[in-house]
Motif scaffolding. Structure first.
Motif, PDB file in Angstrom:
ATOM      1  N   ALA A   4       0.865  -1.337   0.112  1.00 62.49           N
ATOM      2  CA  ALA A   4      -0.104   0.041   0.156  1.00 62.49           C
ATOM      3  C   ALA A   4       0.887   1.302  -0.105  1.00 62.49           C
ATOM      4  N   LEU A   5       2.125   1.349   0.737  1.00 63.48           N
ATOM      5  CA  LEU A   5       2.645   2.489   0.850  1.00 63.48           C
ATOM      6  C   LEU A   5       3.680   2.640  -0.518  1.00 63.48           C
ATOM      7  N   ARG A   6       3.684   1.584  -1.406  1.00 61.25           N
ATOM      8  CA  ARG A   6       4.699   1.762  -2.589  1.00 61.25           C
ATOM      9  C   ARG A   6       3.780   1.660  -3.896  1.00 61.25           C
ATOM     10  N   PRO A   7       2.775   2.666  -4.109  1.00 65.94           N
ATOM     11  CA  PRO A   7       1.630   2.749  -5.160  1.00 65.94           C
ATOM     12  C   PRO A   7       2.477   2.433  -6.747  1.00 65.94           C
ATOM     13  N   LEU A   8       1.540   1.804  -7.402  1.00 64.51           N
ATOM     14  CA  LEU A   8       1.891   1.609  -8.835  1.00 64.51           C
ATOM     15  C   LEU A   8       1.956   2.805  -9.477  1.00 64.51           C
ATOM     16  N   LYS A   9       2.939   3.199 -10.159  1.00 60.38           N
ATOM     17  CA  LYS A   9       2.995   4.579 -10.962  1.00 60.38           C
ATOM     18  C   LYS A   9       2.855   4.267 -12.579  1.00 60.38           C
ATOM     19  N   ARG A  10       3.744   3.159 -12.852  1.00 62.53           N
ATOM     20  CA  ARG A  10       3.875   2.646 -14.268  1.00 62.53           C
ATOM     21  C   ARG A  10       4.031   1.350 -14.394  1.00 62.53           C
ATOM     22  N   LEU A  14       4.427  -5.843  -6.467  1.00 61.49           N
ATOM     23  CA  LEU A  14       2.996  -5.394  -6.442  1.00 61.49           C
ATOM     24  C   LEU A  14       2.074  -6.328  -7.415  1.00 61.49           C
ATOM     25  N   ILE A  15       2.627  -6.153  -8.809  1.00 61.08           N
ATOM     26  CA  ILE A  15       2.062  -6.824  -9.940  1.00 61.08           C
ATOM     27  C   ILE A  15       2.095  -8.394  -9.749  1.00 61.08           C
ATOM     28  N   THR A  16       3.215  -8.957  -9.465  1.00 58.13           N
ATOM     29  CA  THR A  16       3.271 -10.501  -9.223  1.00 58.13           C
ATOM     30  C   THR A  16       2.173 -10.989  -8.046  1.00 58.13           C
ATOM     31  N   THR A  17       2.344 -10.082  -7.139  1.00 60.39           N
ATOM     32  CA  THR A  17       1.415 -10.473  -6.011  1.00 60.39           C
ATOM     33  C   THR A  17       0.030 -10.579  -6.166  1.00 60.39           C
ATOM     34  N   VAL A  18      -0.678  -9.519  -7.010  1.00 59.49           N
ATOM     35  CA  VAL A  18      -1.901  -9.464  -7.686  1.00 59.49           C
ATOM     36  C   VAL A  18      -2.054 -10.459  -8.414  1.00 59.49           C
ATOM     37  N   LEU A  19      -1.126 -10.681  -9.407  1.00 56.33           N
ATOM     38  CA  LEU A  19      -1.312 -11.827 -10.279  1.00 56.33           C
ATOM     39  C   LEU A  19      -1.477 -13.264  -9.795  1.00 56.33           C
ATOM     40  N   SER A  20      -0.658 -13.517  -8.719  1.00 62.34           N
ATOM     41  CA  SER A  20      -0.776 -14.636  -8.055  1.00 62.34           C
ATOM     42  C   SER A  20      -2.053 -15.108  -7.514  1.00 62.34           C
ATOM     43  N   VAL A  21      -2.798 -14.063  -7.161  1.00 59.76           N
ATOM     44  CA  VAL A  21      -4.063 -14.406  -6.838  1.00 59.76           C
ATOM     45  C   VAL A  21      -4.871 -15.419  -8.049  1.00 59.76           C
ATOM     46  N   LEU A  22      -4.398 -15.239  -9.248  1.00 57.09           N
ATOM     47  CA  LEU A  22      -4.970 -15.894 -10.225  1.00 57.09           C
ATOM     48  C   LEU A  22      -4.154 -17.139 -10.346  1.00 57.09           C
TER      49      LEU A  22
END
Length: 320
Positions: free
Chosen positions: A217-223, A292-300
């Motif tokens: 949460a403290l390292r938001p995705l910018k690009r 962040l992206i790999t953590t979100v994708l790992s939900v799938l």
């Protein structure tokens, strides 16, 4: 599949709770400091000590297993390192961080709790070997490669000494070494001390996952740079596939050991990759995005891996 998803709810639920708590409370990043100290210096070392010390010593000497597991990890690491330097024309330092993004999974924070929940106590030994020995090698490779990339001015012997000292004194390594000693000597801890270790070990996964959610949460995705796409595919798809292929090809491993290796290989990128990038001031924003992206994708992707394990599609049958 419903039962498989149910196994993941506590893990991603804790990450989500940490994420929401950070967004709502609006605390600064340094507010997480003492939580991280507790996790790194008390909770996770207690868990690693518990796993190793209560394992028969002969099972802790399965060098064939750990060499096979590390071969899969560093095959993906080497592939991404070459891709970064030769294809993306990135600097060596940036390529090193990219390679860790695709090969260094969140085995410390997510690995033990998830593997033991899914596979039971029979997975304790392979999990302990992977978490402790893979982390130890990463602690050596990361500073060595970054010293080479950034032109470290320290004399070679001093550099080697500093790296080995840092590895030897890391809480994970010290707790693992203590666990090996207890297992080898057949000692049994006094009941009060054993209870303390149990309490700390039980807190490791919840605290680590909550802290991970806060960090995200403290390292938001910018690009989203282009290279994160193939790094994510390498981490979440290629590495677990290669891990299973090598484990089955070499053979001689129990099914729970194979499943533990594949499951830990399928975990998202470790937050330590961002820590390394931040320490050396290289590829920081994109390292944070990779976590962040790999953590979100790992939900799938993780439910698919868990389904393949539980449905028997990753059988170890036919191994020598």
């Amino acid at each position: 599949m419903a039962a498989t998803l149910a196994l993941l709810i506590p893990f991603f639920g804790l990450i989500l709770i940490g994420f929401i708590a950070a967004k709502v409370s609006r605390q600064r990043a340094d507010a997480l400091g003492w939580m991280n100290i507790f996790i790194i210096y008390a909770a996770l070392p207690a868990l690693f000590f518990k796993l190793v010390s209560r394992t028969p010593f002969d099972e802790l000497t399965r060098l064939d297993f750990i060499f096979t597991q590390l071969a899969a990890v560093y095959s993906v690491y080497g592939l991404l390192l070459i891709a970064g330097v030769c294809w993306r024309k990135a600097s060596l330092g940036e390529s090193v961080i990219q390679a860790f993004g695709g090969a260094y999974g969140n085995i410390g924070y997510m690995g033990p709790g998830l593997a033991l929940l899914v596979l039971g106590d029979a997975a304790a030994t392979p999990v302990a070997l992977i978490v402790c020995l893979e982390n130890a090698l990463h602690f050596v490779v990361a500073p060595a490669m970054m010293a080479l990339a950034l032109g470290d001015e320290r004399p070679p012997l001093r550099l080697v000494g500093d790296v080995l000292k840092r590895v030897a004194l890391h809480p994970f390594i010290l707790s693992t070494a203590a666990g090996f000693a207890v297992a080898a000597l057949g000692w049994k801890l006094p009941v009060p001390l054993g209870q303390l270790v149990d309490y700390l070990a039980q807190s490791a996964a919840p605290c680590a996952l909550f802290a991970m959610g806060v960090s995200l949460a403290l390292r938001p995705l910018k690009r989203v740079p282009m290279e994160i796409g193939y790094i994510s595919a390498a981490k979440l798809i290629l590495l677990p596939m290669l891990m299973y292929a090598l484990m089955r090809g070499i053979g001689g491993f129990e099914q729970n050991w194979v499943h533990a290796a594949v499951l830990l290989a399928a975990l998202p990128t470790a937050t330590n990759v961002f820590v390394i990038s931040q320490h050396y001031g290289v590829w920081q924003e994109r390292a944070s995005a990779t976590v962040l992206i790999t953590t979100v994708l790992s939900v799938l992707t993780l439910p698919v891996v868990l389904y393949l394990v539980s449905a028997g599609f990753l059988s170890a049958e036919g191994m020598p």
